[in-house]
Design a protein around this motif. Structure first.
Motif, PDB file in Angstrom:
ATOM      1  N   SER A  30       0.866  -1.179   0.000  1.00 17.86           N
ATOM      2  CA  SER A  30       0.000   0.000   0.000  1.00 17.86           C
ATOM      3  C   SER A  30       0.901   1.225   0.000  1.00 17.86           C
ATOM      4  N   THR A  31       0.691   2.120  -0.969  1.00 21.59           N
ATOM      5  CA  THR A  31       1.592   3.263  -1.160  1.00 21.59           C
ATOM      6  C   THR A  31       0.824   4.568  -1.043  1.00 21.59           C
ATOM      7  N   LEU A  32       1.405   5.522  -0.324  1.00 24.69           N
ATOM      8  CA  LEU A  32       0.805   6.845  -0.144  1.00 24.69           C
ATOM      9  C   LEU A  32       1.781   7.900  -0.631  1.00 24.69           C
ATOM     10  N   LYS A  33       1.354   8.736  -1.583  1.00 18.48           N
ATOM     11  CA  LYS A  33       2.168   9.854  -2.035  1.00 18.48           C
ATOM     12  C   LYS A  33       2.117  10.964  -1.001  1.00 18.48           C
ATOM     13  N   GLN A  46       7.584  11.954  -3.928  1.00 14.56           N
ATOM     14  CA  GLN A  46       7.933  11.191  -2.732  1.00 14.56           C
ATOM     15  C   GLN A  46       6.741  10.354  -2.289  1.00 14.56           C
ATOM     16  N   SER A  47       7.058   9.165  -1.746  1.00 14.34           N
ATOM     17  CA  SER A  47       5.995   8.290  -1.269  1.00 14.34           C
ATOM     18  C   SER A  47       6.501   7.443  -0.114  1.00 14.34           C
ATOM     19  N   ILE A  48       5.556   6.974   0.691  1.00  9.74           N
ATOM     20  CA  ILE A  48       5.840   5.988   1.733  1.00  9.74           C
ATOM     21  C   ILE A  48       4.951   4.780   1.476  1.00  9.74           C
ATOM     22  N   ALA A  49       5.382   3.608   1.932  1.00 12.20           N
ATOM     23  CA  ALA A  49       4.624   2.392   1.648  1.00 12.20           C
ATOM     24  C   ALA A  49       4.809   1.387   2.761  1.00 12.20           C
ATOM     25  N   LEU A  50       3.799   0.540   2.928  1.00 11.20           N
ATOM     26  CA  LEU A  50       3.856  -0.606   3.826  1.00 11.20           C
ATOM     27  C   LEU A  50       3.608  -1.858   2.998  1.00 11.20           C
ATOM     28  N   GLY A  51       4.376  -2.915   3.275  1.00 16.07           N
ATOM     29  CA  GLY A  51       4.226  -4.138   2.511  1.00 16.07           C
ATOM     30  C   GLY A  51       4.148  -5.356   3.397  1.00 16.07           C
ATOM     31  N   ILE A  52       3.494  -6.400   2.888  1.00 14.85           N
ATOM     32  CA  ILE A  52       3.440  -7.688   3.564  1.00 14.85           C
ATOM     33  C   ILE A  52       3.641  -8.768   2.510  1.00 14.85           C
ATOM     34  N   PRO A 106      15.336  15.428 -13.984  1.00 19.22           N
ATOM     35  CA  PRO A 106      15.737  16.718 -14.552  1.00 19.22           C
ATOM     36  C   PRO A 106      15.607  16.769 -16.066  1.00 19.22           C
ATOM     37  N   LEU A 107      15.855  15.645 -16.754  1.00 12.97           N
ATOM     38  CA  LEU A 107      15.700  15.584 -18.215  1.00 12.97           C
ATOM     39  C   LEU A 107      14.864  14.353 -18.546  1.00 12.97           C
ATOM     40  N   SER A 108      15.323  13.510 -19.472  1.00 12.12           N
ATOM     41  CA  SER A 108      14.555  12.323 -19.826  1.00 12.12           C
ATOM     42  C   SER A 108      14.878  11.136 -18.933  1.00 12.12           C
ATOM     43  N   VAL A 109      15.918  11.250 -18.102  1.00 11.80           N
ATOM     44  CA  VAL A 109      16.316  10.174 -17.202  1.00 11.80           C
ATOM     45  C   VAL A 109      15.706  10.414 -15.827  1.00 11.80           C
ATOM     46  N   ARG A 110      15.077   9.391 -15.273  1.00 10.72           N
ATOM     47  CA  ARG A 110      14.524   9.493 -13.929  1.00 10.72           C
ATOM     48  C   ARG A 110      15.444   8.770 -12.949  1.00 10.72           C
ATOM     49  N   TYR A 111      15.716   9.419 -11.818  1.00 12.04           N
ATOM     50  CA  TYR A 111      16.560   8.860 -10.772  1.00 12.04           C
ATOM     51  C   TYR A 111      15.686   8.561  -9.553  1.00 12.04           C
ATOM     52  N   GLY A 112      15.968   7.447  -8.903  1.00 13.12           N
ATOM     53  CA  GLY A 112      15.177   7.075  -7.739  1.00 13.12           C
ATOM     54  C   GLY A 112      16.031   6.594  -6.582  1.00 13.12           C
ATOM     55  N   HIS A 113      15.660   7.001  -5.367  1.00 11.21           N
ATOM     56  CA  HIS A 113      16.315   6.546  -4.148  1.00 11.21           C
ATOM     57  C   HIS A 113      15.252   5.860  -3.291  1.00 11.21           C
ATOM     58  N   ARG A 114      15.505   4.597  -2.943  1.00 14.12           N
ATOM     59  CA  ARG A 114      14.530   3.845  -2.148  1.00 14.12           C
ATOM     60  C   ARG A 114      15.183   3.323  -0.880  1.00 14.12           C
ATOM     61  N   PHE A 115      14.537   3.574   0.242  1.00 23.22           N
ATOM     62  CA  PHE A 115      14.999   3.103   1.545  1.00 23.22           C
ATOM     63  C   PHE A 115      13.955   2.141   2.103  1.00 23.22           C
ATOM     64  N   ARG A 116      14.413   0.975   2.535  1.00 24.20           N
ATOM     65  CA  ARG A 116      13.498  -0.020   3.087  1.00 24.20           C
ATOM     66  C   ARG A 116      14.050  -0.599   4.382  1.00 24.20           C
ATOM     67  N   SER A 117      13.143  -0.872   5.307  1.00 22.79           N
ATOM     68  CA  SER A 117      13.452  -1.731   6.451  1.00 22.79           C
ATOM     69  C   SER A 117      12.487  -2.909   6.403  1.00 22.79           C
ATOM     70  N   GLN A 155       8.685  -1.616   5.412  1.00 23.81           N
ATOM     71  CA  GLN A 155       8.405  -0.182   5.486  1.00 23.81           C
ATOM     72  C   GLN A 155       9.318   0.509   4.467  1.00 23.81           C
ATOM     73  N   GLN A 156       8.764   1.431   3.702  1.00 23.95           N
ATOM     74  CA  GLN A 156       9.506   1.982   2.559  1.00 23.95           C
ATOM     75  C   GLN A 156       9.311   3.486   2.412  1.00 23.95           C
ATOM     76  N   TYR A 157      10.406   4.151   2.011  1.00 19.59           N
ATOM     77  CA  TYR A 157      10.356   5.562   1.600  1.00 19.59           C
ATOM     78  C   TYR A 157      11.039   5.672   0.253  1.00 19.59           C
ATOM     79  N   ASN A 158      10.401   6.378  -0.691  1.00 18.02           N
ATOM     80  CA  ASN A 158      10.929   6.485  -2.054  1.00 18.02           C
ATOM     81  C   ASN A 158      10.876   7.937  -2.517  1.00 18.02           C
ATOM     82  N   VAL A 159      11.965   8.386  -3.157  1.00 18.05           N
ATOM     83  CA  VAL A 159      11.997   9.739  -3.712  1.00 18.05           C
ATOM     84  C   VAL A 159      12.602   9.666  -5.102  1.00 18.05           C
ATOM     85  N   THR A 160      12.038  10.415  -6.043  1.00 10.60           N
ATOM     86  CA  THR A 160      12.517  10.409  -7.422  1.00 10.60           C
ATOM     87  C   THR A 160      12.760  11.840  -7.895  1.00 10.60           C
TER      88      THR A 160
END
Length: 228
Positions: free
Chosen positions: A75-78, A83-89, A116-127, A108-113
Motif C-alpha cells: 500500500s503506497t501513499l504519495k 515522494q511516497s511511503i509504503a507498507l508491505g506484507i 531533470p531531463l529524460s532520465v529518472r533517478y530514484g532513491h529507495r529506503f526499506r526496512s 516499510q519503505q520511503y521512495n523519492v525520485t
C-alpha cells in the motif's frame, strides 16, 4: 539525452553480467512475476504480485526446479509529487518445494525520485522484518535506480525503456553475524496498451561479500505489470 548517449551505460551492465559465469559459488534462478497495480485515490494505491522462483543453476548443475512462491502486497501513499511511503506484507511458500523455511515479511519503505531531463533517478529506503519459525531477521536496504526511454526523449506506446539499479543490504539477527549483500540489475521493458508493461533482464547478487567466501547469485527476471 539521446539513445546513442544512453547506450554505453546499458551496454556496460550487460557486459558485466556476461562475466559472472566464471565466478565460483554460483547459483542461478529464473523468476517470472505478475503484478497488478491500481489507484484507490490520486495519492493512495495498491500493488499485488505473485512470483515463482526456480533454480536454473545449482551446485554447477543446470536444471529447472521450483524453490519458492511469493505473494506480496504493498500500500503506497504519495506525500509529495516525487515522494511516497509504503507498507508491505509478503508470504513466502518454500517448505513444500526445497524444505526451506516459510517466511512472513513486513516492509516499510520511503521512495523519492527526480527527473531533470529524460532520465529518472530514484532513491529507495526499506526496512524489513523477515520472520520464520526459528528466527527473525531485520534487514535494511538502500537502492539507487535509473530508468529512461531507449528511443527518443519520451516513452511512447510500444517503445522500449531501460531500468537499472544498484542496491546495498544489511541483515542482522540475534545470535548471528551481520550479513552484507550487494545487487546490480538491468532490465528492458515495453510500455504496451491498456496499462500493460512487460520487462525482462538480469540481476547479479553478491551475498555475504564481507565473508571469506561470498556467494554469487544470478537472476533472470521476466515480468508483466498491469495498471488499472
Amino acid at each position: 539525452m539521446s539513445y546513442i548517449e544512453k547506450w554505453p551505460s546499458f551496454l556496460f551492465l550487460f557486459l558485466f553480467f556476461g562475466t559472472i559465469h566464471a565466478q565460483d559459488n554460483l547459483t542461478g534462478y529464473w523468476q517470472p512475476q505478475f503484478a497488478l497495480n491500481y489507484d484507490v485515490t490520486g495519492i493512495y494505491s495498491h500493488n499485488f504480485s505473485v512470483a515463482n522462483r526456480n533454480y536454473i543453476i545449482e551446485d554447477s548443475e543446470v536444471l529447472l526446479k521450483t524453490r519458492q512462491i511469493d505473494l506480496v502486497h504493498f500500500s503506497t501513499l504519495k506525500i509529495k509529487d516525487n515522494q511516497s511511503i509504503a507498507l508491505g506484507i509478503q508470504y513466502r511458500f518454500r517448505n513444500n518445494f526445497d524444505g526451506g523455511d516459510n517466511e512472513l515479511r513486513l516492509t516499510q519503505q520511503y521512495n523519492v525520485t527526480s527527473k531533470p531531463l529524460s532520465v529518472r533517478y530514484g532513491h529507495r529506503f526499506r526496512s524489513e522484518q523477515r520472520i520464520t519459525e526459528s528466527l527473525t531477521t531485520h534487514r535494511f536496504r538502500y537502492r539507487f535506480a535509473v530508468d529512461f526511454p531507449l528511443m527518443g526523449e519520451k516513452l511512447d506506446l510500444g517503445e522500449p525503456y531501460f531500468v537499472g539499479s544498484f542496491e546495498n543490504l544489511l541483515s542482522v539477527a540475534k545470535g548471528t553475524s551481520s550479513q552484507y549483500d550487494a545487487r546490480l540489475s538491468g532490465q528492458i521493458g515495453w510500455q504496451l496498451d491498456h496499462g500493460l508493461k512487460l520487462q525482462a533482464g538480469v540481476e547479479y547478487r553478491m551475498e555475504e561479500f564481507t565473508s571469506g567466501q561470498p556467494q554469487n547469485v544470478v537472476f533472470l527476471f521476466t515480468s508483466a505489470q498491469l495498471s488499472l
